[in-house]
Design a protein around this motif. Structure first.
Motif, PDB file in Angstrom:
ATOM      1  N   UNK A  45       0.833  -1.209   0.000  1.00 45.55           N
ATOM      2  CA  UNK A  45       0.000   0.000   0.000  1.00 45.55           C
ATOM      3  C   UNK A  45       0.863   1.252   0.000  1.00 45.55           C
ATOM      4  N   UNK A  46       1.858   1.308   0.888  1.00 42.18           N
ATOM      5  CA  UNK A  46       2.719   2.491   0.960  1.00 42.18           C
ATOM      6  C   UNK A  46       3.438   2.725  -0.361  1.00 42.18           C
ATOM      7  N   UNK A  47       3.934   1.663  -0.955  1.00 37.39           N
ATOM      8  CA  UNK A  47       4.632   1.771  -2.248  1.00 37.39           C
ATOM      9  C   UNK A  47       3.710   2.362  -3.308  1.00 37.39           C
ATOM     10  N   UNK A  48       2.448   1.920  -3.329  1.00 39.09           N
ATOM     11  CA  UNK A  48       1.476   2.446  -4.301  1.00 39.09           C
ATOM     12  C   UNK A  48       1.151   3.901  -4.034  1.00 39.09           C
ATOM     13  N   UNK A  49       0.854   4.224  -2.774  1.00 38.68           N
ATOM     14  CA  UNK A  49       0.444   5.586  -2.450  1.00 38.68           C
ATOM     15  C   UNK A  49       1.560   6.588  -2.732  1.00 38.68           C
ATOM     16  N   UNK A  50       2.789   6.170  -2.477  1.00 37.92           N
ATOM     17  CA  UNK A  50       3.937   7.069  -2.646  1.00 37.92           C
ATOM     18  C   UNK A  50       4.472   7.083  -4.076  1.00 37.92           C
ATOM     19  N   UNK A  51       3.987   6.177  -4.918  1.00 34.60           N
ATOM     20  CA  UNK A  51       4.409   6.161  -6.315  1.00 34.60           C
ATOM     21  C   UNK A  51       5.807   5.632  -6.522  1.00 34.60           C
ATOM     22  N   UNK A  52       6.165   4.585  -5.781  1.00 37.05           N
ATOM     23  CA  UNK A  52       7.516   4.033  -5.861  1.00 37.05           C
ATOM     24  C   UNK A  52       7.600   2.792  -6.763  1.00 37.05           C
ATOM     25  N   UNK A  53       6.573   2.551  -7.558  1.00 34.38           N
ATOM     26  CA  UNK A  53       6.544   1.328  -8.365  1.00 34.38           C
ATOM     27  C   UNK A  53       7.718   1.206  -9.336  1.00 34.38           C
ATOM     28  N   UNK A  54       8.127   2.330  -9.930  1.00 33.95           N
ATOM     29  CA  UNK A  54       9.214   2.281 -10.900  1.00 33.95           C
ATOM     30  C   UNK A  54      10.590   2.332 -10.239  1.00 33.95           C
ATOM     31  N   UNK A  55      10.610   2.556  -8.955  1.00 35.37           N
ATOM     32  CA  UNK A  55      11.859   2.698  -8.211  1.00 35.37           C
ATOM     33  C   UNK A  55      12.204   1.425  -7.449  1.00 35.37           C
ATOM     34  N   UNK A  56      11.189   0.821  -6.854  1.00 33.05           N
ATOM     35  CA  UNK A  56      11.347  -0.377  -6.030  1.00 33.05           C
ATOM     36  C   UNK A  56      10.493  -1.483  -6.630  1.00 33.05           C
ATOM     37  N   UNK A  57      11.130  -2.454  -7.268  1.00 30.49           N
ATOM     38  CA  UNK A  57      10.384  -3.517  -7.938  1.00 30.49           C
ATOM     39  C   UNK A  57       9.720  -4.436  -6.913  1.00 30.49           C
ATOM     40  N   UNK A  58       8.711  -5.176  -7.369  1.00 28.27           N
ATOM     41  CA  UNK A  58       7.886  -5.988  -6.484  1.00 28.27           C
ATOM     42  C   UNK A  58       7.894  -7.443  -6.925  1.00 28.27           C
ATOM     43  N   UNK A  59       8.154  -8.339  -5.999  1.00 26.64           N
ATOM     44  CA  UNK A  59       8.055  -9.772  -6.237  1.00 26.64           C
ATOM     45  C   UNK A  59       6.958 -10.355  -5.363  1.00 26.64           C
ATOM     46  N   UNK A  60       6.108 -11.184  -5.951  1.00 27.32           N
ATOM     47  CA  UNK A  60       4.970 -11.760  -5.223  1.00 27.32           C
ATOM     48  C   UNK A  60       5.136 -13.274  -5.153  1.00 27.32           C
ATOM     49  N   UNK A  61       5.117 -13.808  -3.933  1.00 19.24           N
ATOM     50  CA  UNK A  61       5.293 -15.250  -3.750  1.00 19.24           C
ATOM     51  C   UNK A  61       3.946 -15.956  -3.793  1.00 19.24           C
ATOM     52  N   UNK A  62       4.012 -17.254  -3.967  1.00 16.97           N
ATOM     53  CA  UNK A  62       2.824 -18.107  -3.918  1.00 16.97           C
ATOM     54  C   UNK A  62       2.200 -18.002  -2.532  1.00 16.97           C
ATOM     55  N   UNK A  63       0.860 -17.934  -2.439  1.00 16.34           N
ATOM     56  CA  UNK A  63       0.256 -17.851  -1.103  1.00 16.34           C
ATOM     57  C   UNK A  63       0.437 -19.113  -0.273  1.00 16.34           C
ATOM     58  N   UNK A  64       0.788 -20.222  -0.906  1.00 14.80           N
ATOM     59  CA  UNK A  64       1.024 -21.471  -0.181  1.00 14.80           C
ATOM     60  C   UNK A  64       2.516 -21.706  -0.027  1.00 14.80           C
ATOM     61  N   UNK A  65       2.917 -22.172   1.146  1.00 16.20           N
ATOM     62  CA  UNK A  65       4.323 -22.438   1.428  1.00 16.20           C
ATOM     63  C   UNK A  65       4.563 -23.935   1.509  1.00 16.20           C
ATOM     64  N   UNK A  66       5.791 -24.347   1.198  1.00 15.90           N
ATOM     65  CA  UNK A  66       6.156 -25.741   1.450  1.00 15.90           C
ATOM     66  C   UNK A  66       7.226 -25.751   2.541  1.00 15.90           C
ATOM     67  N   UNK A  67       7.946 -26.891   2.675  1.00 16.91           N
ATOM     68  CA  UNK A  67       8.920 -27.021   3.755  1.00 16.91           C
ATOM     69  C   UNK A  67      10.034 -25.982   3.695  1.00 16.91           C
ATOM     70  N   UNK A  68      10.265 -25.390   2.512  1.00 17.27           N
ATOM     71  CA  UNK A  68      11.317 -24.388   2.382  1.00 17.27           C
ATOM     72  C   UNK A  68      10.762 -22.965   2.427  1.00 17.27           C
ATOM     73  N   UNK A  69       9.498 -22.823   2.735  1.00 20.76           N
ATOM     74  CA  UNK A  69       8.925 -21.495   2.921  1.00 20.76           C
ATOM     75  C   UNK A  69       8.304 -20.928   1.657  1.00 20.76           C
ATOM     76  N   UNK A  70       8.429 -19.611   1.509  1.00 19.52           N
ATOM     77  CA  UNK A  70       7.784 -18.903   0.403  1.00 19.52           C
ATOM     78  C   UNK A  70       8.477 -19.209  -0.919  1.00 19.52           C
ATOM     79  N   UNK A  71       7.657 -19.463  -1.952  1.00 22.69           N
ATOM     80  CA  UNK A  71       8.157 -19.869  -3.261  1.00 22.69           C
ATOM     81  C   UNK A  71       7.698 -18.886  -4.340  1.00 22.69           C
ATOM     82  N   UNK A  72       8.465 -18.806  -5.418  1.00 31.19           N
ATOM     83  CA  UNK A  72       8.126 -17.925  -6.542  1.00 31.19           C
ATOM     84  C   UNK A  72       7.454 -18.722  -7.671  1.00 31.19           C
ATOM     85  N   UNK A  73       6.529 -19.582  -7.309  1.00 33.96           N
ATOM     86  CA  UNK A  73       5.883 -20.435  -8.304  1.00 33.96           C
ATOM     87  C   UNK A  73       4.887 -19.687  -9.189  1.00 33.96           C
TER      88      UNK A  73
END
Length: 326
Positions: free
Chosen positions: A56-84
């Motif tokens: 939310x802060x990134x959107x409101x402040x307009x930092x999208x082109x400055x700070x890139x965003x990675x979104x992980x899978x909402x489900x985790x396995x034994x190694x945690x958050x995944x980029x599936x």
């Protein structure tokens, strides 16, 4: 389904893991990490309320082109958050398959949970910070030179003491309070957290009955922090975490306040109820062993009129709302 056990005290109380990576990214680089466009990658789960704050802060402040965003899978396995969710299961900016690898690049002996949000240095692939309370404050202050024209003042100097005071009690009783209810392992610990949660929600209702926002007459960091819990309340916390004295929709002032924010650019357009429900109901086997994800609640109510404009206030102050995503 993966079992993720909670840390609890001898009295059955939920104890949140401390943040391991607390280095700060600063405007002048005196911390060793300078705020620079393209240098860092913000990794989040859309299910996580702590990560949602930074989105939310990134959107409101307009930092999208400055700070890139990675979104992980909402489900985790034994190694945690995944980029599936990304092609070939790899984050396109860092090349990571698992957020865990960035944690271990920062500390090869790290043995805690791999949490979001996390800011990763793109060149080295290591976590710089997972300190979610400080992260959003720094986006408002240390990254100010990169804010969009018309960005709101989310942490104005003249209101910081009051914002900090509100944030502290909201964190204790509400943001973390729902987790203390959900992960309690004794009846007494659960009831203490339950009572504190709803006592605080009642006081927040009284505060917001006559003012549109929590602090001052514009949206601030305090509103962001409360919103990310409220927007998950009926979808997850009411049933899954046994926070069931009332639904949010049964608390008239807070329900109207939450809808007001949801309908404000930068808030509702960053909410993903599918990720929220799938994460909570599928990754806490000790609470929901069947892994069944509920079909409800109906999200259409979030778009109904809230009437909060009558209280005055200027959501963005002298600024402007962010453009809606294309």
């Amino acid at each position: 389904m993966v079992q993720f056990s909670a840390e609890t005290s001898q009295r059955g109380e939920w104890v949140r893991q401390a943040n391991r990576f607390t280095e700060r990214i600063t405007a002048d680089g005196s911390s060793g990490w300078k705020a620079e466009p393209g240098r860092y990658h913000l990794v989040v789960s859309l299910a996580c309320p702590w990560a949602h704050r930074s989105v939310i802060a990134r959107r409101l402040l307009g930092l999208e082109e400055v700070l890139s965003l990675g979104i992980v899978d909402p489900l985790r396995d034994e190694r945690g958050w995944r980029f599936t969710l990304d092609p070939d299961g790899r984050d396109p900016v860092t090349g990571l398959s698992f957020l865990a690898d960035a944690y271990l690049a920062g500390d090869q002996y790290y043995s805690g949970r791999y949490t979001v949000p996390a800011v990763v240095d793109v060149e080295s692939g290591r976590v710089v910070t997972n300190d979610y309370p400080q992260l959003t404050l720094d986006l408002s202050t240390e990254w100010a030179r990169f804010h969009r024209p018309g960005a709101p003042a989310l942490y104005p100097p003249e209101l910081r003491a009051e914002i900090d005071e509100v944030n502290a009690v909201v964190y204790q009783d509400v943001n973390n309070g729902v987790y203390k209810c959900g992960f309690a392992t004794s009846q007494e610990a659960y009831e203490r957290a339950f009572d504190a949660l709803f006592a605080r929600l009642d006081r927040l209702s009284e505060r917001l009955e006559s003012q549109r926002f929590l602090v001052g007459d514009t949206i601030t960091e305090a509103d962001i922090r409360l919103f990310t819990t409220l927007v998950r309340f009926d979808a997850a916390y009411h049933g899954h975490f046994k926070c069931n004295r009332h639904k949010l929709t049964e608390l008239p002032v807070l329900w109207a306040y939450a809808r007001d924010l949801f309908q404000t650019p930068g808030f509702g357009d960053t909410v993903d109820f599918d990720h929220i429900k799938r994460h909570y109901y599928s990754t806490h086997a000790q609470i929901n062993p069947t892994g069944i994800v509920p079909a409800g609640p109906d999200p259409s109510g979030w778009h109904t009129p809230h009437g909060r404009e009558a209280l005055g206030g200027r959501p963005f102050g002298d600024g402007t709302p962010p453009e809606l995503p294309g």
